[in-house]
Design an enzyme around this catalytic site. Structure first.
Site, PDB file in Angstrom:
ATOM      1  N   ASP A  46       0.876  -1.159   0.000  1.00  0.00           N
ATOM      2  CA  ASP A  46       0.000   0.000   0.000  1.00  0.00           C
ATOM      3  C   ASP A  46       0.921   1.218   0.000  1.00  0.00           C
ATOM      4  O   ASP A  46       2.109   1.120   0.321  1.00  0.00           O
ATOM      5  CB  ASP A  46      -0.941   0.001   1.219  1.00  0.00           C
ATOM      6  CG  ASP A  46      -2.112   0.958   0.999  1.00  0.00           C
ATOM      7  OD1 ASP A  46      -2.047   1.788   0.072  1.00  0.00           O
ATOM      8  OD2 ASP A  46      -3.102   0.888   1.764  1.00  0.00           O
TER       9      ASP A  46
HETATM   10  C1  BGC Z   1      -4.892   3.423   0.033  1.00  0.00           C
HETATM   11  C2  BGC Z   1      -5.042   2.435  -1.098  1.00  0.00           C
HETATM   12  C3  BGC Z   1      -4.828   3.143  -2.413  1.00  0.00           C
HETATM   13  C4  BGC Z   1      -3.481   3.807  -2.385  1.00  0.00           C
HETATM   14  C5  BGC Z   1      -3.136   4.552  -3.665  1.00  0.00           C
HETATM   15  C6  BGC Z   1      -3.644   4.232  -0.042  1.00  0.00           C
HETATM   16  O1  BGC Z   1      -3.695   5.273   0.869  1.00  0.00           O
HETATM   17  O2  BGC Z   1      -4.940   2.734   1.264  1.00  0.00           O
HETATM   18  O3  BGC Z   1      -6.297   1.834  -1.059  1.00  0.00           O
HETATM   19  O4  BGC Z   1      -4.955   2.247  -3.472  1.00  0.00           O
HETATM   20  O5  BGC Z   1      -3.427   4.734  -1.329  1.00  0.00           O
HETATM   21  O6  BGC Z   1      -3.863   5.712  -3.756  1.00  0.00           O
END
Ligand code: BGC
Length: 762
Positions: free
Chosen positions: A232
């Protein structure tokens, strides 16, 4: 399809190039290697629409992305219980990605809704792992059928926003397997997502991003996963440890520091270069899967907007209808009240936020159908009663035959990044509804929210339509359903409790900031409410229709099966009303063996069936070992004990229509390690030790007082019947033979030896 030899390619890469492949180039791109023809591919957020950002991009939705169609969010689509629909939505997203040159659309997100307070519940499917996994699998299949990748997320046990980047989810193994990993397992095994996104949090003290057990032993060794794992955004703690654990790609890309750490680790011998090679190979396989299989994509925003409306209509849940819906387009004076009629809330805040191509509100859509009056009623910027707005709304409601109030949670009440602090709607809206209900007996409430709300006014209104966060065409679907152009067919993918304190995680959520204990265990959602026989506002799997359905003729393919067999369940469903409609038939399994502490029932299959008035269809569903099993930590495997299980065909978790019993025979003998403290009953449960104990049982009974003649006036024999002493004996450990049978320690040791030898015989 090009035939690439990725292994060969990796051999031609320098150490630095290989390390470079393991982190992004920037926020949304992987690095390429021009001299070797490795392209830079893009990944983009989803999952309910394409959030393709420009170069100067962030990941929390703060910067503009391209205009795209915002489909209903997962909290809504899960209520469709419709695998085909989710697949269709996935195909459309895949087409959009091809058209926009996006190689992976991040999602779906399958984390379990442990508490109604999680700020991201709107992005998640369900409190039930089976349903979540089925919906995710369909979404993944749809997207990937267009040669675009998905990233199932957030792996794993990321069920709150509070301290999401550092908090440790403390979960026992059985709960982890059955509930939290359960949501991922089937989707990963069946739909094979190209990528998996690991979560920010720790699990039992170890970051998901460097958790070897999670990313390698479970994901790859047990589940056979072959794609790659990405972090993530910002989830990496120790890069080299992460790579060794099975985290191939770090996102977003940094300034090359962690790439250098990888290079250094190979050079100084703390990491085998083979680990890096394997990681790069896995990433490149997916990069080329996209690059070598480009197909013409289409991104017809008008068409996709229509589809978004159709999906929304299939997802909304009619919670209450006391003869008030559908509304009549003619001959009825109708008012639409509430800001959300004009400016609906249809998606949540954070990384999934779509720059919507266009928005159809209920006020827009109703123009084609009927004339309505409108009053704003409340403000969404702050939770303050605006007396002027309130008075105007009450007056508007008084002057009509039916008042439809569009209410719900404003943006600030739920979002990625933080949790809710309570389960209530804004006071100004609750008061508005109650005040209107005092002057108008025909009130319908339409709710816009990503997670359950308390409904103190539920008994004061005649209709409630749960629209969740239903995408940019939300108003079209609402009007279609309110006026009966479409028949509601969604059912709740989560329980709506009366109040927050009813929720099983209430005492432990969200923890102290360092850890959060999942002490309610497997009793999540209806698994808890139903087992506790607790009254709830609306149960899991519940939803009304404008027609009625009758279930009959439940048939099982066998009365007895081995745990390795498949059981086919069939039943008839009939539309007994006068409108075409769809019914979601749910199959729950109730373990009656008593072998473990289990929820009273668990969802193990479902089917959605469309029926014309008067029409009857036979539906069929399969159950297999996993439908009966629980995760037995003694054998570290799924286990279905021998005994009876009830198969329940139901219209909701609280509306069981038909039931039948099946006998399951386990083919797994649980291992037994006989000690001084092994009980007689444990020895009787094992087929190998059972005969030895049975041989001894009469003399055992005698010593335990069981075969004493029941003489008139014998106080002891009146107090303890033979049945009772048998029961008591069952709980006696072997060592008690010393006290009650005069056996010596040596004799018992000999017996233990004999029992253990028998237990280990094949
Ligand atoms: C989120 C993800 C997301 C990623 C990219 C993170 O903060 O938890 O779900 O895909 O950012 O934006």
């Amino acid at each position: 399809i090009m035939n690439r030899n990725v292994k060969e390619l990796v051999k031609q890469m320098t150490l630095e190039e290989k390390a470079g492949m393991c982190s992004g180039k920037d926020f949304w791109h992987l690095k390429g290697v021009e001299r070797l023809g490795i392209p830079e591919v893009m990944v983009s957020d989803g999952p309910h629409g394409l959030r393709k950002q420009a170069a100067e991009a962030d990941h929390l939705g703060l910067n503009e992305s391209i205009k795209a169609v915002c489909f209903p969010t997962a909290c809504a689509t899960a209520c469709s219980f419709d695998r085909e629909l989710l697949e269709k939505m996935g195909e459309t997203l895949g087409d959009e990605c091809q058209a926009e040159d996006v190689s992976v659309i991040l999602g779906p997100a399958v984390n379990i809704k442990r508490s109604p307070l999680c700020g991201r519940n709107f992005e998640y499917f369900s409190e039930d792992p089976y349903l979540a996994s089925q919906m995710a699998a369909a979404h993944i299949k749809g997207v990937q059928s267009k040669n675009v990748g998905t990233s199932i997320k957030h792996f794993a046990a990321n069920n709150q926003e509070y301290r999401r980047m550092s908090c440790s989810s403390e979960i026992d193994e059985r709960t982890f397997r059955e509930i939290y990993l359960g949501a991922f397992e089937t989707a990963i095994k069946e739909a094979k997502p190209d990528t998996v996104m690991c979560s920010y949090n720790k699990i039992n003290g170890e970051f998901a991003s460097e958790n070897h057990r999670l990313l390698t032993e479970i994901l790859r060794d047990e589940w056979g996963y072959e794609g790659y794992v990405m972090s993530d955004w910002g989830a990496v703690n120790d890069r080299v440890k992460g790579l060794k654990a099975g985290l191939e790609l770090e996102m977003p890309g940094g300034n090359g520091n962690t790439d250098r750490e990888i290079v250094e680790a190979v050079k100084n011998g703390t990491m085998d270069e083979q680990i890096l090679d394997t990681a790069v190979e896995r990433i490149l396989n997916i990069v080329f899967k996209f690059a070598d299989n480009r197909q013409e994509g289409k991104f017809d925003r008008e068409e996709d907007h229509k589809l978004a409306g159709k999906i929304a209509a299939e997802s909304m849940v009619l919670l209450k209808n006391e003869g008030i819906l559908p509304l009549k387009a003619q001959g009825q004076k109708i008012a639409f009240i509430g800001k959300f009629a004009e400016k609906p809330r249809f998606q949540g805040g954070g990384s999934s936020h779509i720059n919507s191509f266009k928005i159809t509100s209920a006020l827009d859509a109703v123009k084609e159908v009927a004339e309505v009056t409108y009053a704003q009623g409340y403000d969404v910027k702050e939770d303050k009663i605006d007396e002027a707005l309130l008075a105007e709304a009450v007056q508007t409601a008084k002057e009509v035959d039916v008042a439809v109030i569009f209410a719900g949670l404003p943006d600030a009440f739920e979002s990625e990044g933080y949790d809710r602090s309570h389960m209530r709607m804004p006071d100004c809206q609750n008061i508005l509804i109650s005040r209107i209900a005092q002057v108008q007996k025909n009130v319908v409430v339409v709710l816009h929210n990503g997670s359950p709300v308390e409904m103190p006014w539920a008994d004061e209104v005649k209709g409630i339509l749960e629209a969740y966060l239903c995408g940019e065409a939300v108003g079209q679907a609402e009007v279609d359903l309110l006026f009966g152009k479409a028949n509601p067919c969604g059912k709740l993918a989560e329980t709506i409790p009366y109040q927050l304190s009813d929720n099983p995680s209430y005492l432990f959520f969200p923890g102290d900031g360092r850890t959060v204990e999942y002490r309610e265990g497997v009793f999540v959602g209806y698994r808890y409410y139903d087992t506790k026989e607790m009254p709830v506002r609306y149960p899991f799997g519940y939803g009304l229709s404008y027609t009625t359905f009758e279930y009959s003729d439940l048939q099982l393919s066998a009365e007895e099966i081995k745990d390795t067999d498949t059981l086919t369940v069939s039943l008839k469903v009939k539309n007994t009303g006068n409108m075409a409609g769809k019914e979601i038939v749910q199959l729950y399994v109730a373990d009656k063996t008593g072998a473990a502490s289990r929820p009273v029932k668990e969802l193990k299959n479902f089917v959605k069936v469309e029926l014309q008035p008067g029409e009857e269809k036979t539906v069929q569903m399969q159950l297999d070992k996993r439908s009966f099993a629980w995760y037995n930590i003694q054998i570290q495997d799924w286990y279905a004990a021998t005994g009876k299980y009830e198969i329940l065909a139901a219209a909701s978790s609280r509306d069981i229509r038909l039931a039948k019993t099946v006998n399951v025979v386990s083919t797994t003998e649980l291992p037994i390690y006989v000690t001084m403290n092994t009980t007689i009953s444990e020895l009787l449960e094992n087929s190998k030790t059972k005969p030895i104990i049975e041989d001894m049982s009469s003399s055992l009974m005698e010593h335990m007082g069981g075969s004493q003649e029941a003489e008139e006036g014998n106080a002891a024999s009146e107090a303890i019947t033979p049945e009772m002493s048998l029961k008591m004996m069952e709980n006696a450990p072997l060592r008690s033979m010393r006290s009650f049978m005069g056996m010596s320690t040596e004799e018992i040791q000999e017996l233990i030896q004999k029992l253990q030898t028998a237990a280990e015989e094949n």
